[in-house]
Design an enzyme around this catalytic site. Structure first.
Site, mmCIF file in Angstrom:
data_model
loop_
_atom_site.group_PDB
_atom_site.id
_atom_site.type_symbol
_atom_site.label_atom_id
_atom_site.label_comp_id
_atom_site.label_asym_id
_atom_site.label_seq_id
_atom_site.Cartn_x
_atom_site.Cartn_y
_atom_site.Cartn_z
ATOM 1 N N ASP A 1 0.363 -14.457 -6.744
ATOM 2 C CA ASP A 1 0.199 -15.567 -6.228
ATOM 3 C C ASP A 1 -0.780 -15.670 -4.942
ATOM 4 O O ASP A 1 -1.481 -14.592 -4.686
ATOM 5 C CB ASP A 1 1.535 -16.317 -5.817
ATOM 6 C CG ASP A 1 2.061 -15.440 -4.872
ATOM 7 O OD1 ASP A 1 1.766 -14.617 -4.067
ATOM 8 O OD2 ASP A 1 3.594 -15.727 -4.945
ATOM 9 N N CYS B 1 -0.576 -12.437 -2.553
ATOM 10 C CA CYS B 1 -0.678 -11.294 -3.043
ATOM 11 C C CYS B 1 -1.159 -10.191 -2.074
ATOM 12 O O CYS B 1 -0.777 -9.019 -1.924
ATOM 13 C CB CYS B 1 -1.391 -11.072 -4.009
ATOM 14 S SG CYS B 1 -3.176 -11.444 -4.409
ATOM 15 N N HIS C 1 -7.021 -10.425 -6.537
ATOM 16 C CA HIS C 1 -5.596 -10.086 -6.664
ATOM 17 C C HIS C 1 -5.892 -8.476 -6.221
ATOM 18 O O HIS C 1 -6.508 -7.808 -6.648
ATOM 19 C CB HIS C 1 -5.275 -10.072 -8.253
ATOM 20 C CG HIS C 1 -3.895 -9.704 -8.438
ATOM 21 N ND1 HIS C 1 -2.806 -10.238 -8.137
ATOM 22 C CD2 HIS C 1 -3.474 -8.296 -9.054
ATOM 23 C CE1 HIS C 1 -1.801 -9.619 -8.294
ATOM 24 N NE2 HIS C 1 -2.228 -8.587 -8.869
#
Length: 353
Positions: free
Chosen positions: A129, A132, A340
């Site tokens: 999300d 992260c 990410h």
């Protein structure tokens, strides 16, 4: 590492956000509508008959223990599913499973994982999300921490929200989740700071690496506490941004990233940085590249990031920041796209924290 271990060029990507990279998977074949229900029904009946037959030769206590064991295993699986940092997996197996294609991009990423494997054998995937980058960094800082950081020992640490609010009325703009929206914002922020200090001390007081990992895993299974800790880190980032901005105004020496941080029209002051950037972290956006430097300064650690898509370039291993590599503790992260972040696990306990 070879000549890939250099600091990044000044032309960094400032627009990346922390979102999970979606990877497609082949759809499963549909079951036959005519045959499958009967097949499942007959299998269920057969299993029931077998269970009854077996139970004839087992005592009640044995049957009960077996059922408890099955339920317990399911409970452990459900418990682990709630953790925002997944269990360890072999890093090369992870690479093969995630990058199965024959494209040049896939080959590059797999080669990058092979290079990372020279120092890290396993990987823990981080929930994807908009928290992260913060989550991965905080987890690594905690799990490797054997001493209480100097900034956490300051007498006025818990009072930081009051200290900032007394000088900057715009701190009221701080964005809270819906369940906290109607609370006393000052008390909420102080609560975040108190929890961060308490949890960090609990980790440091662990008697072994195994206990330290168990404490950290427990922290990242509790969504409410995790949210509070991540918001506390954001407040530390804001405080650091204010200090660096004031130093700039007084024409003191500041790290190069400060000029990039406040050169943006959307964050030319700490106030606009809060409203347009920091308030979005965890909600609609993640940390941008320049803000990774600020995160490192806020926690006084060097964040070593293996940027896999930059493999065989000068920016494959990037340091956030790059001017305290010798005197600050270091943590390591992995990213495939600067959006990410996952957590690598070292082959041996050679952590510097």
């Amino acid at each position: 590492m070879k000549d890939t271990e250099r600091t990044p060029s000044i032309e960094m990507e400032l627009e990346s956000q922390c979102v999970t990279q979606e990877k497609s998977s082949a759809p499963k074949p549909l079951k036959s509508l005519d045959e499958e229900p009967m097949r499942e029904m007959s299998a269920a009946v057969e299993d029931e008959d077998n269970a009854s037959e077996v139970d004839l030769y087992r005592g009640a206590e044995e049957i009960e223990e077996d059922q408890l064991e099955k339920n317990g295993a399911k409970g452990v699986d459900d418990f682990m599913d709630k953790c925002s940092i997944s269990p360890e997996v072999d890093i090369l197996i992870y690479s093969e499973n995630e990058w199965r294609g024959n494209t040049a991009k896939s080959a590059q990423i797999k080669k990058a994982y092979e290079e990372v494997h020279k120092s890290f054998s396993r990987l823990r995937r981080v929930r994807g999300d908009n928290y992260c980058a913060l989550r991965a960094t905080l987890f690594q800082a905690l799990i490797q921490s054997k001493e209480v950081p100097a900034w956490l020992q300051r007498e006025d640490f818990i009072q930081l929200p009051e200290k900032l609010a007394s000088c900057y009325d715009w701190l009221r703009q701080w964005r809270f989740t819906q369940e906290y929206a109607n609370g006393n914002w000052m008390e909420l922020l102080k609560g975040h700071m108190q929890l961060l200090k308490r949890k960090w001390l609990a980790v440091v007081e662990s008697s072994s690496a195994e206990e330290r990992q168990a404490v950290c895993d427990e922290i990242f299974r509790n969504e409410e506490e995790e949210y509070s800790l991540l918001e506390a880190v954001k407040l530390l980032m804001l405080n650091t941004a204010i200090e660096l901005y004031n130093d700039m105004q007084q024409e003191k020496d500041v790290p190069i990233f400060c000029w990039l941080l406040f050169a943006r029209d959307s964050s030319d002051t700490p106030c606009t940085f809060l409203s347009n950037h920091l308030n979005q972290v965890g909600f609609s956006g993640g940390l941008e590249q320049v803000e990774m430097f600020l995160l490192g300064y806020a926690l006084e650690l060097t964040i070593n990031v293996y940027r896999l898509y930059k493999f065989e370039t000068d920016e494959f291993l990037t340091f956030y920041p790059d001017d305290h590599k010798e005197d600050w503790p270091a943590v390591s992260l992995i990213t495939e796209d600067d959006r990410h972040y996952n957590v690598p696990v070292q082959k041996q306990d050679t952590a510097r924290l």
